[in-house]
Design an enzyme around this catalytic site. Sequence first.
Site, PDB file in Angstrom:
ATOM      1  N   LYS A 142       0.873  -1.184   0.000  1.00  0.00           N
ATOM      2  CA  LYS A 142       0.000   0.000   0.000  1.00  0.00           C
ATOM      3  C   LYS A 142       0.900   1.221   0.000  1.00  0.00           C
ATOM      4  CE  LYS A 142      -4.338  -0.897   2.421  1.00  0.00           C
ATOM      5  NZ  LYS A 142      -5.113  -0.368   3.561  1.00  0.00           N
ATOM      6  N   GLU A 184       0.948  -1.006  16.474  1.00  0.00           N
ATOM      7  CA  GLU A 184       0.657  -1.894  15.330  1.00  0.00           C
ATOM      8  C   GLU A 184       1.021  -3.341  15.670  1.00  0.00           C
ATOM      9  OE1 GLU A 184      -1.029  -0.686  12.783  1.00  0.00           O
ATOM     10  OE2 GLU A 184      -0.338   1.360  12.331  1.00  0.00           O
ATOM     11  N   LYS A 219       1.305 -10.307   8.492  1.00  0.00           N
ATOM     12  CA  LYS A 219       0.852  -9.404   7.425  1.00  0.00           C
ATOM     13  C   LYS A 219       0.963 -10.110   6.072  1.00  0.00           C
ATOM     14  CE  LYS A 219       0.627  -4.838   5.605  1.00  0.00           C
ATOM     15  NZ  LYS A 219       0.874  -3.416   5.764  1.00  0.00           N
ATOM     16  N   ARG A 233      -8.032  -8.542   4.217  1.00  0.00           N
ATOM     17  CA  ARG A 233      -7.031  -7.509   4.495  1.00  0.00           C
ATOM     18  C   ARG A 233      -7.605  -6.365   5.333  1.00  0.00           C
ATOM     19  NH1 ARG A 233      -2.162  -5.068   0.654  1.00  0.00           N
ATOM     20  NH2 ARG A 233      -1.303  -3.764   2.290  1.00  0.00           N
ATOM     21  N   ASN A 237      -7.149  -3.123   9.486  1.00  0.00           N
ATOM     22  CA  ASN A 237      -7.649  -1.793   9.865  1.00  0.00           C
ATOM     23  C   ASN A 237      -8.212  -1.767  11.283  1.00  0.00           C
ATOM     24  OD1 ASN A 237      -6.976  -0.809   7.338  1.00  0.00           O
ATOM     25  ND2 ASN A 237      -8.947  -1.401   6.463  1.00  0.00           N
ATOM     26  N   HIS A 240      -8.394   1.408  13.214  1.00  0.00           N
ATOM     27  CA  HIS A 240      -8.011   2.482  12.295  1.00  0.00           C
ATOM     28  C   HIS A 240      -9.145   3.426  11.902  1.00  0.00           C
ATOM     29  CE1 HIS A 240      -4.196   0.489  12.168  1.00  0.00           C
ATOM     30  NE2 HIS A 240      -3.705   1.301  11.251  1.00  0.00           N
ATOM     31  N   HIS A 244      -8.128   7.219  12.236  1.00  0.00           N
ATOM     32  CA  HIS A 244      -8.040   8.215  11.168  1.00  0.00           C
ATOM     33  C   HIS A 244      -8.794   9.479  11.542  1.00  0.00           C
ATOM     34  CE1 HIS A 244      -6.826   5.072   7.934  1.00  0.00           C
ATOM     35  NE2 HIS A 244      -5.805   5.476   8.650  1.00  0.00           N
TER      36      HIS A 244
HETATM   37  N1  LIG Z   1       1.376   1.694   3.666  1.00  0.00           N
HETATM   38  C1  LIG Z   1       0.890   1.108   4.733  1.00  0.00           C
HETATM   39  O1  LIG Z   1       0.449  -0.050   4.689  1.00  0.00           O
HETATM   40  C2  LIG Z   1       0.903   1.858   6.024  1.00  0.00           C
HETATM   41  C3  LIG Z   1       0.639   1.170   7.230  1.00  0.00           C
HETATM   42  C4  LIG Z   1       0.726   1.892   8.421  1.00  0.00           C
HETATM   43  C5  LIG Z   1       1.079   3.226   8.409  1.00  0.00           C
HETATM   44  N2  LIG Z   1       1.343   3.861   7.233  1.00  0.00           N
HETATM   45  C6  LIG Z   1       1.751   5.270   7.188  1.00  0.00           C
HETATM   46  O2  LIG Z   1       3.004   5.376   7.863  1.00  0.00           O
HETATM   47  C7  LIG Z   1       3.135   6.697   8.378  1.00  0.00           C
HETATM   48  C8  LIG Z   1       3.639   6.648   9.787  1.00  0.00           C
HETATM   49  O3  LIG Z   1       4.893   6.008   9.802  1.00  0.00           O
HETATM   50  P1  LIG Z   1       5.971   6.290  10.938  1.00  0.00           P
HETATM   51  O4  LIG Z   1       5.332   6.177  12.261  1.00  0.00           O
HETATM   52  O5  LIG Z   1       7.156   5.468  10.618  1.00  0.00           O
HETATM   53  O6  LIG Z   1       6.233   7.851  10.761  1.00  0.00           O
HETATM   54  P2  LIG Z   1       7.437   8.712  10.154  1.00  0.00           P
HETATM   55  O7  LIG Z   1       7.908   8.181   8.884  1.00  0.00           O
HETATM   56  O8  LIG Z   1       6.984  10.121  10.202  1.00  0.00           O
HETATM   57  O9  LIG Z   1       8.586   8.509  11.241  1.00  0.00           O
HETATM   58  C9  LIG Z   1       8.391   8.997  12.551  1.00  0.00           C
HETATM   59  C10 LIG Z   1       9.559   9.894  12.969  1.00  0.00           C
HETATM   60  O10 LIG Z   1      10.700   9.088  13.245  1.00  0.00           O
HETATM   61  C11 LIG Z   1      11.840   9.612  12.586  1.00  0.00           C
HETATM   62  N3  LIG Z   1      12.728   8.481  12.344  1.00  0.00           N
HETATM   63  C12 LIG Z   1      12.545   7.479  11.449  1.00  0.00           C
HETATM   64  N4  LIG Z   1      13.465   6.534  11.623  1.00  0.00           N
HETATM   65  C13 LIG Z   1      14.275   6.933  12.624  1.00  0.00           C
HETATM   66  C14 LIG Z   1      15.392   6.360  13.276  1.00  0.00           C
HETATM   67  N5  LIG Z   1      15.833   5.134  12.966  1.00  0.00           N
HETATM   68  N6  LIG Z   1      15.984   7.059  14.276  1.00  0.00           N
HETATM   69  C15 LIG Z   1      15.488   8.269  14.647  1.00  0.00           C
HETATM   70  N7  LIG Z   1      14.423   8.849  14.086  1.00  0.00           N
HETATM   71  C16 LIG Z   1      13.814   8.179  13.095  1.00  0.00           C
HETATM   72  C17 LIG Z   1      11.281  10.296  11.379  1.00  0.00           C
HETATM   73  O11 LIG Z   1      12.145  11.275  10.878  1.00  0.00           O
HETATM   74  C18 LIG Z   1       9.986  10.909  11.931  1.00  0.00           C
HETATM   75  O12 LIG Z   1      10.276  12.110  12.574  1.00  0.00           O
HETATM   76  C19 LIG Z   1       1.777   7.355   8.239  1.00  0.00           C
HETATM   77  O13 LIG Z   1       1.794   8.251   7.156  1.00  0.00           O
HETATM   78  C20 LIG Z   1       0.843   6.192   7.943  1.00  0.00           C
HETATM   79  O14 LIG Z   1      -0.265   6.571   7.167  1.00  0.00           O
HETATM   80  C21 LIG Z   1       1.258   3.193   6.057  1.00  0.00           C
HETATM   81 ZN   LIG Z   2      -1.653   1.741  10.870  1.00  0.00          ZN
END
Ligand SMILES: NC(=O)c1ccc[n+]([C@@H]2O[C@H](COP(=O)([O-])OP(=O)(O)OC[C@H]3O[C@@H](n4cnc5c(N)ncnc54)[C@H](O)[C@@H]3O)[C@@H](O)[C@H]2O)c1
Ligand SMILES: [Zn+2]
Length: 349
Positions: A142, A184, A219, A233, A237, A240, A244
């Site tokens: 996704k 998660e 997953k 799938r 959610n 979620h 959201h």
């Molecule tokens: N595609 C999918 O199936 C799916 C599933 C769940 C969530 N998402 C999306 O994922 C996003 C959230 O992801 P997230 O929580 O990783 O957020 P993010 O990518 O914003 O990362 C969170 C923070 O951590 C920092 N960071 C990342 N890796 C780091 C590291 N190793 N050391 C220090 N800092 C680090 C980033 O710079 C950011 O400030 C949302 O946009 C959500 O919609 C997508």
């Molecule tokens: Zn999620």
Amino acid sequence: MKKVTVTASLTYDVIIDNGILDRAGEESAKVIKPCKAAILTDSNVAPLYAERLENSLKSVGFSPLRFTIAAGEGSKNAENYLSFLNFLAEHQFTRSDCIFALGGGVVGDLAGFAAATYLRGIRFVQIPTTLLAMVDSSVGGKTAIDIPAGKNLVGAFYQPSLVLCDPEALNTLSEDIFADGCAEVIKYGIINDKQLFEKLKSPIKPQIENIIEACVTDKRDIVTADEREMGVRQLLNLGHTAAHSIETLSHFEISHGSAVAIGTAIIARAASKLGYCPVNDCEQIIAMLRAYGLPTKSPYTAKELAEVALHDKKRNGETISLIVPFGIGNSKIHKINVTALEEFFAAGL
Ligand SMILES: NC(=O)c1ccc[n+]([C@@H]2O[C@H](COP(=O)([O-])OP(=O)(O)OC[C@H]3O[C@@H](n4cnc5c(N)ncnc54)[C@H](O)[C@@H]3O)[C@@H](O)[C@H]2O)c1
Ligand SMILES: [Zn+2]
């Protein structure tokens, strides 16, 4: 080293291993002939890990080019998407070149959507650096960006060619962001993996490789059965729908993981109150979320949550699908009438 093979519209490996960042080039070269490699990363991750990835890629013949966006959900937007496409075009990327997503879910979703659409699709490798990205967003294909009308409203199903998880990268995460990923992880336990839920009663960090492997396997199984989210799938959610709404109402001040924790707590309490889920299972779910430092109380009313949710893309005519835990490890898709949503949320507050 752990390896999970995902078979969807594309077959690819998810490799979980400490220090794999320094072997990213080697592992990538096994599936992609060395070529130009656009590394999409963010302003926090770049100074920590980009050079190591670039060195590893160069050592096997890739030509890396870096594109850095500001850290945070606000960057998963159309402007950065277009800038990145222009960057690829300016550097004359062709279909035999590739993209590397180095960062959390924001970077992964944006890079994935660019990969899905640039030249109608070029290959990409996910190198998730947050726990959330390792256990969830980097796997399953996704991809999306946010537009002013809503989060993840524009996207594509597009699988990566390889996913490399380096658990050592989690050492630089703040406790809060690590906890977001735990939301998660707990989710998978509640959906259909009671064994995982039990493991989470012991500290997570000493067993992190096994936990990531368990989540990726869960997953994988769901995505293999239903890549395009027509059925099972949707189970992913869990929590979620409310999450959201919470993210939107907070203007993304509340992170995805925290919102998922609150959303999961709401649905668990509602399920218990309405007689679907044993009270004891509900109590264990709330206790687990709290033990991982996650919030369980909504700052918004049931009416506010329902109003936003009903504008959500998951609405299907007059019904909305909720994922309801009938017990830990036993969640089901439960369709309710849109008019009943507010009441359902109210039961969970
Ligand atoms: N595609 C999918 O199936 C799916 C599933 C769940 C969530 N998402 C999306 O994922 C996003 C959230 O992801 P997230 O929580 O990783 O957020 P993010 O990518 O914003 O990362 C969170 C923070 O951590 C920092 N960071 C990342 N890796 C780091 C590291 N190793 N050391 C220090 N800092 C680090 C980033 O710079 C950011 O400030 C949302 O946009 C959500 O919609 C997508
Ligand atoms: Zn999620």
